[in-house]
Design a protein around this motif. Structure first.
Motif, PDB file in Angstrom:
ATOM      1  N   ALA A  58      -3.576  15.834  -4.599  1.00 45.22           N
ATOM      2  CA  ALA A  58      -3.648  14.933  -5.755  1.00 45.22           C
ATOM      3  C   ALA A  58      -4.431  15.586  -6.885  1.00 45.22           C
ATOM      4  O   ALA A  58      -4.010  15.549  -8.051  1.00 45.22           O
ATOM      5  N   ILE A  59      -5.548  16.210  -6.567  1.00 48.46           N
ATOM      6  CA  ILE A  59      -6.350  16.893  -7.592  1.00 48.46           C
ATOM      7  C   ILE A  59      -5.549  18.019  -8.235  1.00 48.46           C
ATOM      8  O   ILE A  59      -5.575  18.206  -9.446  1.00 48.46           O
ATOM      9  N   GLN A  60      -4.822  18.763  -7.430  1.00 46.98           N
ATOM     10  CA  GLN A  60      -4.033  19.881  -7.964  1.00 46.98           C
ATOM     11  C   GLN A  60      -2.912  19.394  -8.869  1.00 46.98           C
ATOM     12  O   GLN A  60      -2.589  20.030  -9.865  1.00 46.98           O
ATOM     13  N   ARG A  61      -2.298  18.272  -8.541  1.00 48.42           N
ATOM     14  CA  ARG A  61      -1.144  17.784  -9.299  1.00 48.42           C
ATOM     15  C   ARG A  61      -1.522  17.030 -10.564  1.00 48.42           C
ATOM     16  O   ARG A  61      -0.746  16.976 -11.507  1.00 48.42           O
ATOM     17  N   ALA A  62      -2.706  16.427 -10.604  1.00 47.24           N
ATOM     18  CA  ALA A  62      -3.120  15.670 -11.794  1.00 47.24           C
ATOM     19  C   ALA A  62      -3.283  16.636 -12.962  1.00 47.24           C
ATOM     20  O   ALA A  62      -3.804  17.740 -12.811  1.00 47.24           O
ATOM     21  N   ASP A  63      -2.840  16.232 -14.141  1.00 43.10           N
ATOM     22  CA  ASP A  63      -2.887  17.110 -15.302  1.00 43.10           C
ATOM     23  C   ASP A  63      -4.190  16.975 -16.086  1.00 43.10           C
ATOM     24  O   ASP A  63      -4.360  17.600 -17.107  1.00 43.10           O
ATOM     25  N   SER A  64      -5.105  16.176 -15.621  1.00 46.25           N
ATOM     26  CA  SER A  64      -6.385  16.003 -16.302  1.00 46.25           C
ATOM     27  C   SER A  64      -7.109  17.343 -16.404  1.00 46.25           C
ATOM     28  O   SER A  64      -7.036  18.169 -15.498  1.00 46.25           O
ATOM     29  N   THR A  65      -7.809  17.543 -17.507  1.00 47.69           N
ATOM     30  CA  THR A  65      -8.627  18.751 -17.644  1.00 47.69           C
ATOM     31  C   THR A  65     -10.011  18.524 -17.049  1.00 47.69           C
ATOM     32  O   THR A  65     -10.811  19.441 -16.979  1.00 47.69           O
ATOM     33  N   ASP A  66     -10.298  17.291 -16.643  1.00 45.79           N
ATOM     34  CA  ASP A  66     -11.584  16.942 -16.060  1.00 45.79           C
ATOM     35  C   ASP A  66     -11.313  16.228 -14.738  1.00 45.79           C
ATOM     36  O   ASP A  66     -11.080  15.028 -14.695  1.00 45.79           O
ATOM     37  N   LYS A  67     -11.302  17.005 -13.666  1.00 47.74           N
ATOM     38  CA  LYS A  67     -10.999  16.417 -12.362  1.00 47.74           C
ATOM     39  C   LYS A  67     -11.906  17.031 -11.317  1.00 47.74           C
ATOM     40  O   LYS A  67     -12.166  18.229 -11.334  1.00 47.74           O
ATOM     41  N   PHE A  77       0.823  -1.198   0.000  1.00 49.50           N
ATOM     42  CA  PHE A  77       0.000   0.000   0.000  1.00 49.50           C
ATOM     43  C   PHE A  77       0.863   1.255   0.000  1.00 49.50           C
ATOM     44  O   PHE A  77       0.644   2.172  -0.779  1.00 49.50           O
ATOM     45  N   ARG A  78       1.869   1.286   0.857  1.00 51.17           N
ATOM     46  CA  ARG A  78       2.760   2.449   0.917  1.00 51.17           C
ATOM     47  C   ARG A  78       3.506   2.640  -0.400  1.00 51.17           C
ATOM     48  O   ARG A  78       3.692   3.762  -0.862  1.00 51.17           O
ATOM     49  N   SER A  79       3.918   1.545  -1.009  1.00 53.97           N
ATOM     50  CA  SER A  79       4.602   1.613  -2.297  1.00 53.97           C
ATOM     51  C   SER A  79       3.664   2.179  -3.373  1.00 53.97           C
ATOM     52  O   SER A  79       4.061   3.022  -4.183  1.00 53.97           O
ATOM     53  N   ALA A  80       2.425   1.727  -3.380  1.00 52.36           N
ATOM     54  CA  ALA A  80       1.451   2.215  -4.363  1.00 52.36           C
ATOM     55  C   ALA A  80       1.177   3.699  -4.168  1.00 52.36           C
ATOM     56  O   ALA A  80       1.102   4.458  -5.147  1.00 52.36           O
ATOM     57  N   ILE A  81       1.043   4.143  -2.929  1.00 54.60           N
ATOM     58  CA  ILE A  81       0.806   5.561  -2.644  1.00 54.60           C
ATOM     59  C   ILE A  81       2.000   6.403  -3.104  1.00 54.60           C
ATOM     60  O   ILE A  81       1.840   7.462  -3.697  1.00 54.60           O
ATOM     61  N   ARG A  82       3.200   5.910  -2.858  1.00 54.14           N
ATOM     62  CA  ARG A  82       4.413   6.628  -3.281  1.00 54.14           C
ATOM     63  C   ARG A  82       4.457   6.745  -4.809  1.00 54.14           C
ATOM     64  O   ARG A  82       4.733   7.797  -5.352  1.00 54.14           O
ATOM     65  N   GLN A  83       4.145   5.648  -5.499  1.00 57.00           N
ATOM     66  CA  GLN A  83       4.141   5.676  -6.966  1.00 57.00           C
ATOM     67  C   GLN A  83       3.068   6.619  -7.502  1.00 57.00           C
ATOM     68  O   GLN A  83       3.301   7.348  -8.467  1.00 57.00           O
ATOM     69  N   LEU A  84       1.913   6.619  -6.874  1.00 60.66           N
ATOM     70  CA  LEU A  84       0.849   7.531  -7.279  1.00 60.66           C
ATOM     71  C   LEU A  84       1.305   8.979  -7.134  1.00 60.66           C
ATOM     72  O   LEU A  84       1.126   9.794  -8.043  1.00 60.66           O
ATOM     73  N   ALA A  85       1.908   9.298  -6.005  1.00 61.91           N
ATOM     74  CA  ALA A  85       2.380  10.663  -5.775  1.00 61.91           C
ATOM     75  C   ALA A  85       3.422  11.078  -6.812  1.00 61.91           C
ATOM     76  O   ALA A  85       3.438  12.225  -7.258  1.00 61.91           O
ATOM     77  N   GLU A  86       4.267  10.139  -7.211  1.00 58.81           N
ATOM     78  CA  GLU A  86       5.313  10.446  -8.189  1.00 58.81           C
ATOM     79  C   GLU A  86       4.774  10.599  -9.604  1.00 58.81           C
ATOM     80  O   GLU A  86       5.359  11.315 -10.413  1.00 58.81           O
ATOM     81  N   LYS A  87       3.677   9.936  -9.934  1.00 57.62           N
ATOM     82  CA  LYS A  87       3.224   9.882 -11.320  1.00 57.62           C
ATOM     83  C   LYS A  87       1.886  10.555 -11.604  1.00 57.62           C
ATOM     84  O   LYS A  87       1.486  10.658 -12.759  1.00 57.62           O
ATOM     85  N   ILE A  88       1.201  11.043 -10.580  1.00 61.65           N
ATOM     86  CA  ILE A  88      -0.139  11.585 -10.811  1.00 61.65           C
ATOM     87  C   ILE A  88      -0.122  12.800 -11.739  1.00 61.65           C
ATOM     88  O   ILE A  88      -1.090  13.065 -12.435  1.00 61.65           O
ATOM     89  N   HIS A  89       0.989  13.508 -11.788  1.00 64.95           N
ATOM     90  CA  HIS A  89       1.069  14.673 -12.668  1.00 64.95           C
ATOM     91  C   HIS A  89       0.928  14.280 -14.138  1.00 64.95           C
ATOM     92  O   HIS A  89       0.645  15.118 -14.982  1.00 64.95           O
ATOM     93  N   ARG A  90       1.084  12.997 -14.459  1.00 64.50           N
ATOM     94  CA  ARG A  90       0.961  12.533 -15.840  1.00 64.50           C
ATOM     95  C   ARG A  90      -0.468  12.125 -16.200  1.00 64.50           C
ATOM     96  O   ARG A  90      -0.748  11.835 -17.357  1.00 64.50           O
TER      97      ARG A  90
END
Length: 124
Positions: A49-58, A12-25
């Motif tokens: 997370a919402i601020q960092r995600a690059d989606s135009t629909d969030k 779980f911690r690994s998944a959260i870390r990966q999400l934080a690193e890649k959510i901007h994509r």
């Protein structure tokens, strides 16, 4: 002795870390629901997370007065209904665009798409 939850906690911690690193994509539509009174995971994490995600629909939906286990909180049916409505609305308009945050322009350079977040506080 280690807890039987140890392998799951590590994953779980690994998944959260990966999400934080890649959510901007992330460019796909994104819905995050969070209890406004959550003491297990602070709502600021969802806001970041919402601020960092690059989606135009969030969309971030904060459920005022609700805690961590939203679907089992007193107004869990409302949360389930909101999520179902969001999925149905987005299933009809599913994008076929790439999911990375940058797309090539006709000249071959990379450009970022503008982003905007919708934040909705729900008072069940």
């Amino acid at each position: 002795p280690r807890s039987t939850l140890f392998p799951y906690t590590t994953l779980f911690r690994s998944a959260i870390r990966q999400l934080a690193e890649k959510i901007h994509r992330l460019r796909l539509p994104l819905l995050i629901v969070h209890g406004g009174d959550d003491v297990t995971a602070h709502p600021n994490g969802s806001w970041q997370a919402i601020q960092r995600a690059d989606s135009t629909d969030k969309t971030l939906q904060l459920y005022d007065g609700q805690r961590h286990d939203l679907f089992n909180e007193p107004h869990g049916n409302r949360v389930s209904s909101d999520v179902r409505q969001w999925i149905h609305a987005h299933a009809r308009t599913a994008p076929s665009a790439p999911t990375l945050a940058q797309t090539p322009t006709p000249t071959g350079t990379m450009e970022k798409r503008p982003t905007a977040a919708h934040v909705r506080v729900v008072h069940p």
